[in-house]
Design a protein around this motif. Structure first.
Motif, PDB file in Angstrom:
ATOM      1  N   CYS A  13       0.893  -1.015  -0.014  1.00  0.00           N
ATOM      2  CA  CYS A  13       0.138  -0.146  -0.050  1.00  0.00           C
ATOM      3  C   CYS A  13       0.720   1.403  -0.097  1.00  0.00           C
ATOM      4  CB  CYS A  13      -1.010   0.016   1.091  1.00  0.00           C
ATOM      5  SG  CYS A  13      -0.314   0.502   2.717  1.00  0.00           S
ATOM      6  N   GLU A  14       0.171   2.499   0.024  1.00  0.00           N
ATOM      7  CA  GLU A  14       1.081   3.684  -0.057  1.00  0.00           C
ATOM      8  C   GLU A  14       1.955   4.054   1.181  1.00  0.00           C
ATOM      9  OE1 GLU A  14      -1.077   6.862  -1.808  1.00  0.00           O
ATOM     10  OE2 GLU A  14      -2.785   5.556  -2.690  1.00  0.00           O
ATOM     11  N   ALA A  15       1.741   3.215   2.306  1.00  0.00           N
ATOM     12  CA  ALA A  15       2.417   3.583   3.582  1.00  0.00           C
ATOM     13  C   ALA A  15       3.979   3.375   3.258  1.00  0.00           C
ATOM     14  CB  ALA A  15       1.875   3.020   4.708  1.00  0.00           C
ATOM     15  N   ILE A  16       4.511   2.394   2.695  1.00  0.00           N
ATOM     16  CA  ILE A  16       5.718   2.105   2.249  1.00  0.00           C
ATOM     17  C   ILE A  16       6.639   1.737   3.549  1.00  0.00           C
ATOM     18  CG2 ILE A  16       5.879   3.155  -0.074  1.00  0.00           C
ATOM     19  CD1 ILE A  16       7.403   5.108   0.946  1.00  0.00           C
ATOM     20  N   CYS A  17       5.977   0.984   4.452  1.00  0.00           N
ATOM     21  CA  CYS A  17       6.589   0.932   5.845  1.00  0.00           C
ATOM     22  C   CYS A  17       7.831  -0.085   5.588  1.00  0.00           C
ATOM     23  CB  CYS A  17       5.642  -0.029   6.657  1.00  0.00           C
ATOM     24  SG  CYS A  17       3.962   0.947   7.024  1.00  0.00           S
ATOM     25  N   ALA A 171     -12.123  10.368   3.717  1.00  0.00           N
ATOM     26  CA  ALA A 171     -10.785   9.888   3.768  1.00  0.00           C
ATOM     27  C   ALA A 171     -10.767   8.936   5.248  1.00  0.00           C
ATOM     28  CB  ALA A 171      -9.675  10.715   3.870  1.00  0.00           C
ATOM     29  N   ASN A 172     -10.279   7.891   5.378  1.00  0.00           N
ATOM     30  CA  ASN A 172     -10.068   7.009   6.406  1.00  0.00           C
ATOM     31  C   ASN A 172      -8.782   6.483   6.330  1.00  0.00           C
ATOM     32  OD1 ASN A 172     -10.739   5.400   8.468  1.00  0.00           O
ATOM     33  ND2 ASN A 172     -11.691   3.858   7.470  1.00  0.00           N
ATOM     34  N   PRO A 173      -7.735   7.554   6.949  1.00  0.00           N
ATOM     35  CA  PRO A 173      -6.397   7.081   6.790  1.00  0.00           C
ATOM     36  C   PRO A 173      -5.932   5.792   7.877  1.00  0.00           C
ATOM     37  CG  PRO A 173      -6.508   9.264   7.513  1.00  0.00           C
ATOM     38  CD  PRO A 173      -8.014   8.837   7.025  1.00  0.00           C
ATOM     39  N   LEU A 174      -7.064   5.801   8.812  1.00  0.00           N
ATOM     40  CA  LEU A 174      -6.578   4.606   9.842  1.00  0.00           C
ATOM     41  C   LEU A 174      -6.699   3.085   9.126  1.00  0.00           C
ATOM     42  CD1 LEU A 174      -7.896   5.604  13.477  1.00  0.00           C
ATOM     43  CD2 LEU A 174      -5.785   5.717  12.295  1.00  0.00           C
ATOM     44  N   ALA A 175      -7.649   3.156   8.055  1.00  0.00           N
ATOM     45  CA  ALA A 175      -7.660   1.921   7.511  1.00  0.00           C
ATOM     46  C   ALA A 175      -6.682   1.803   6.046  1.00  0.00           C
ATOM     47  CB  ALA A 175      -9.211   1.750   6.897  1.00  0.00           C
ATOM     48  N   SER A 176      -6.581   3.214   5.399  1.00  0.00           N
ATOM     49  CA  SER A 176      -5.762   3.157   4.521  1.00  0.00           C
ATOM     50  C   SER A 176      -4.332   3.311   4.500  1.00  0.00           C
ATOM     51  CB  SER A 176      -6.201   4.134   3.437  1.00  0.00           C
ATOM     52  OG  SER A 176      -6.296   5.391   3.789  1.00  0.00           O
ATOM     53  N   ASN A 177      -3.995   3.880   5.681  1.00  0.00           N
ATOM     54  CA  ASN A 177      -2.521   4.256   6.138  1.00  0.00           C
ATOM     55  C   ASN A 177      -2.121   5.443   5.498  1.00  0.00           C
ATOM     56  OD1 ASN A 177      -1.684   2.078   8.091  1.00  0.00           O
ATOM     57  ND2 ASN A 177      -1.830   0.642   6.466  1.00  0.00           N
ATOM     58  N   HIS A 578     -11.017  -1.487   4.623  1.00  0.00           N
ATOM     59  CA  HIS A 578     -10.804  -2.275   5.755  1.00  0.00           C
ATOM     60  C   HIS A 578      -9.338  -2.608   5.691  1.00  0.00           C
ATOM     61  CE1 HIS A 578     -10.678  -5.605   8.685  1.00  0.00           C
ATOM     62  NE2 HIS A 578     -11.736  -5.019   9.329  1.00  0.00           N
ATOM     63  N   LEU A 579      -8.693  -2.385   6.951  1.00  0.00           N
ATOM     64  CA  LEU A 579      -7.297  -2.518   7.028  1.00  0.00           C
ATOM     65  C   LEU A 579      -6.499  -3.908   6.770  1.00  0.00           C
ATOM     66  CD1 LEU A 579      -4.795  -0.713   8.537  1.00  0.00           C
ATOM     67  CD2 LEU A 579      -5.219  -2.247  10.508  1.00  0.00           C
ATOM     68  N   ARG A 580      -7.413  -4.791   6.554  1.00  0.00           N
ATOM     69  CA  ARG A 580      -7.042  -6.055   6.161  1.00  0.00           C
ATOM     70  C   ARG A 580      -7.053  -6.575   4.667  1.00  0.00           C
ATOM     71  NH1 ARG A 580      -5.749 -10.091  10.046  1.00  0.00           N
ATOM     72  NH2 ARG A 580      -5.493  -9.673  12.264  1.00  0.00           N
ATOM     73  N   ASN A 581      -7.886  -5.486   3.938  1.00  0.00           N
ATOM     74  CA  ASN A 581      -8.318  -5.723   2.559  1.00  0.00           C
ATOM     75  C   ASN A 581      -7.115  -4.810   1.769  1.00  0.00           C
ATOM     76  OD1 ASN A 581     -10.244  -7.234   3.274  1.00  0.00           O
ATOM     77  ND2 ASN A 581     -11.857  -5.979   2.483  1.00  0.00           N
TER      78      ASN A 581
END
Length: 697
Positions: A13-17, A171-177, A578-581
């Motif tokens: 995803c876009e967070a690139i952790c 926007a829901n960045p807690l799910a999308s990071n 969803h965080l897991r999707n």
């Protein structure tokens, strides 16, 4: 083999952790966050742990396959390339170059090899029938950037680590990071914002995970966000709080255009009180470090272009653009803008409906009709890369039927999924842990300037191919079929250059004069500091000025007059994350899909009672595009009159070889989204705010 710990990044995803991967005897046995990473600081989400599932998935293809009357059969790489090139060039020779269509899925921007080699390969096809996930996602974001700042990827991001007032819409960045805003560990960043006395306000038709922890959440009727934003602009100007920079033009025209959009008028349309609108406008305009940010919810609707333009205007006229704590432009070590065109709109249009291209791509809503409608220019062959549009684009059933009529289809994908099951040939790339990585795009959207190169964690088997090698070999094969020219020489040189070499050159000419060798000495990443003011010098307009009065936007404002104030019992459908999707392509990981079901239709209890429906009941959801059956779940998190169905489901179709995903319940939301429902300014699919009815099965 000894147990080793390797540093890499999660590019799902876009967070690139940044992550630490423990490898024992050639197998991944542990994945955890890398606390030394200067951007993610140890944060990861469940998707990062699932990287090992992609590596070990028995459903993942490892060699090319060809569809035959007797089923799928393995085929060698050379034979597969020859078949693909022969078929595509033959179809173009007989029917014209636009007879071949291309669809690029979201994962392409998460892969270094796709970014470095796919564009050059695709250019060899010389087709105008190009589509991607952009037009069901961030196109309005890019259109606003192109119009105001001169480049489609010059995106202003909230400087969240210094912001004191953050206003978020859809926007829901807690799910999308974070999305179009690379902000790993957003939850921690949100806590830090509030700890320093800041405030977070969320506008959304659902009380999302992010809205639940914000200081304020206000329901908004889907598709009316533009009215709310225009009312904010009106209120700021009326209160005398507007302070655009000296390099900003067109303010007076904007002021005149929003004159009728009072707080009272917007309140009757949006469902947000006039007093609330006036207060938010005042708080935002008088805060010393404020940022407004809108994402998918305000983009994928009928007024997406107006919304994203209005968000930028609000940041600009309050003096919050290009200042610490407001919205700013990252300064990445590799400037992705150099390798991506500035953008253009309407240079050509789709054959059937006449929708405009943007940045060389047509709206994906037109793809099925361009295949099914007879006539010159009809798409007779498709190339799909890392995409599953049958599940992820509007009216997926129609596209499913369309793909079955093609003369030929090739997919670059590791799975036989709901889309690639129609392919004649599938070319599978090596998985993420077997390839080198540098985040070209997402450093361009990051809330802090950092740089990180990661060598592959695991060796690639000799018989496997990286995605860039697939695009190189196909591209060179197409080049050999063309006449000798300067373009052919340039394409050959680009295709033969490795991603490592391209990144090294980008680093050397970049603003920090780094090199690949320097980055490899710091596998955890290099901190290049907070975002810095860059305007007006960084603007891509020759004038180095911003013109707010964009005619195509102002001319679209009268269309807002048709916004209804009531719905006569009609429900409006929105999606959810969803965080897991991860859209449609991480449902084959057992660790991600386990737990409570999350495919249900969420519905306010008041709406259930009005229709004599009960929690958990099987219902039929119907739109102009079709119907799906799904369990309904009562939720006070839903605004009355609004229902929510997640996208990305709809597996278990004949021929799709996804063992885990085929056991995941839930229909495809895009089986009831209407391909004819678009934002006419840029052609973005309007998959939020879809009118539906819900009845008992």
């Amino acid at each position: 083999m000894a147990t080793t710990v390797r540093r890499t990044s999660c590019n799902l995803c876009e967070a690139i952790c940044g992550v630490l991967v423990t490898v024992d005897d050639g197998r991944v046995i542990d994945i955890r966050g890398d606390e030394s990473d200067p951007l993610s600081r140890g944060h990861i989400c469940p998707k990062a742990v699932a990287l090992r599932d992609l590596q070990d998935d028995p459903d993942r293809l490892t060699t090319p396959v060809r569809r035959t009357p007797d089923g799928w059969q393995e085929i060698g790489w050379a034979a597969a390339y020859e078949l693909v090139v022969d078929k595509l060039t033959g179809i173009q020779k007989e029917y014209g170059r636009n007879a071949v269509g291309v669809y690029l899925g979201n994962p392409n921007v998460h892969s270094l090899g796709a970014l470095t080699h796919l564009p050059t390969m695709m250019r060899q096809l010389r087709t105008r029938n190009r589509f991607s996930a952009t037009s069901i996602d961030q196109l309005p974001h890019m259109l606003a950037s192109y119009l105001l700042y001169g480049h489609q990827l010059m995106v202003a991001v909230p400087d969240i680590d210094r912001t004191s007032y953050l206003l978020m819409l859809g926007a829901n960045p807690l799910a999308s990071n974070g999305s179009m805003m690379t902000a790993p560990g957003f939850g921690r960043r949100l806590k830090e914002l509030r700890k320093r006395g800041g405030k977070v306000v969320v506008i959304d038709p659902r009380r999302t995970e992010t809205a639940a922890v914000a200081d304020e959440h206000h329901f908004v009727r889907p598709g009316t966000d533009a009215a709310f934003l225009l009312a904010l602009i009106h209120q700021v100007t009326e209160d005398g709080h507007a302070r655009p920079a000296a390099y900003v033009d067109g303010f007076e025209a904007v002021e005149s255009a929003v004159e009728s959009w009072t707080a009272e008028r917007a309140a009757g349309i949006t469902g947000i009180g006039a007093d609330v609108i006036r207060r938010i406008a005042d708080e935002f305009a008088t805060s010393d470090r404020a940022a407004v940010y809108g994402r998918v919810g305000v983009s994928t609707q009928q007024f997406g272009a107006v919304c994203q333009w209005a968000i930028q205007v609000l940041n600009i006229i309050t003096g919050n653009l290009d200042r610490p704590g407001g919205t700013m432009f990252p300064r990445p070590a590799v400037n992705a803008l150099l390798g991506l065109g500035r953008g253009h709109l309407g240079v050509w249009s789709s054959r059937v409906r006449g929708l405009p291209e943007f940045g060389g791509e047509l709206p994906v809503s037109t793809m099925a009709e361009e295949i099914l409608t007879p006539g010159d220019g009809r798409i007779r062959a498709m190339v799909t890369v890392a995409g599953n549009p049958v599940l992820s684009t509007p009216n997926g059933r129609k596209l499913d039927e369309a793909l079955d009529t093609l003369d030929f289809m090739v997919a670059v994908d590791p799975y036989i999924n709901e889309t690639t099951r129609h392919a004649d040939v599938i070319l599978p790339p090596a998985p993420p842990l077997e390839r080198d990585h540098y985040d070209v795009i997402f450093h361009q959207l990051a809330v802090r300037n950092t740089a990180r190169w990661n060598d592959a964690v695991l060796p690639k088997p000799a018989e496997a191919r990286h995605d860039w090698e697939i695009f190189r070999d196909l591209g060179l094969a197409f080049v050999r079929r063309t006449s000798w020219s300067r373009r052919r020489i340039e394409a050959t040189a680009r295709l033969r250059m490795s991603p490592r070499r391209i990144v090294d050159l980008g680093l050397r000419i970049g603003p920090y004069r780094l090199s690949l060798a320097k980055l490899r000495k710091s596998p955890g990443g290099i901190d290049l500091g907070p975002l810095q003011p860059a305007l007006p010098g960084a603007l891509h307009h020759k004038s180095k000025r911003i013109d707010l009065a964009q005619r195509m936007i102002l001319d679209d404002l009268p269309r807002l007059d048709a916004l209804a104030t009531g719905n006569d019992g009609e429900l409006l459908l929105i999606g959810r994350r969803h965080l897991r999707n991860n859209n449609s392509w991480m449902h084959n990981s057992a660790r991600l899909v386990k737990g409570k079901p999350r495919h249900q239709l969420l519905m306010n209890p008041e709406d259930l009672a009005k229709r004599d429906l009960t929690d958990g009941q099987l219902v039929t959801v119907t739109s102009t595009a079709g119907s799906v059956a799904v369990e309904v779940a009562a939720s006070n998190d839903m605004m009355p009159g609004v229902v929510s169905l997640p996208h990305g489901f709809g597996h278990n179709r004949p021929g799709a070889r996804l063992t885990v995903a085929n056991q995941v319940a839930g229909p495809s939301a895009n089986d009831i989204t209407d391909a004819d429902l678009t934002d006419p300014v840029g052609g973005t699919a309007a998959v939020n705010g879809v009118p539906v009815t819900v009845t008992a099965c």
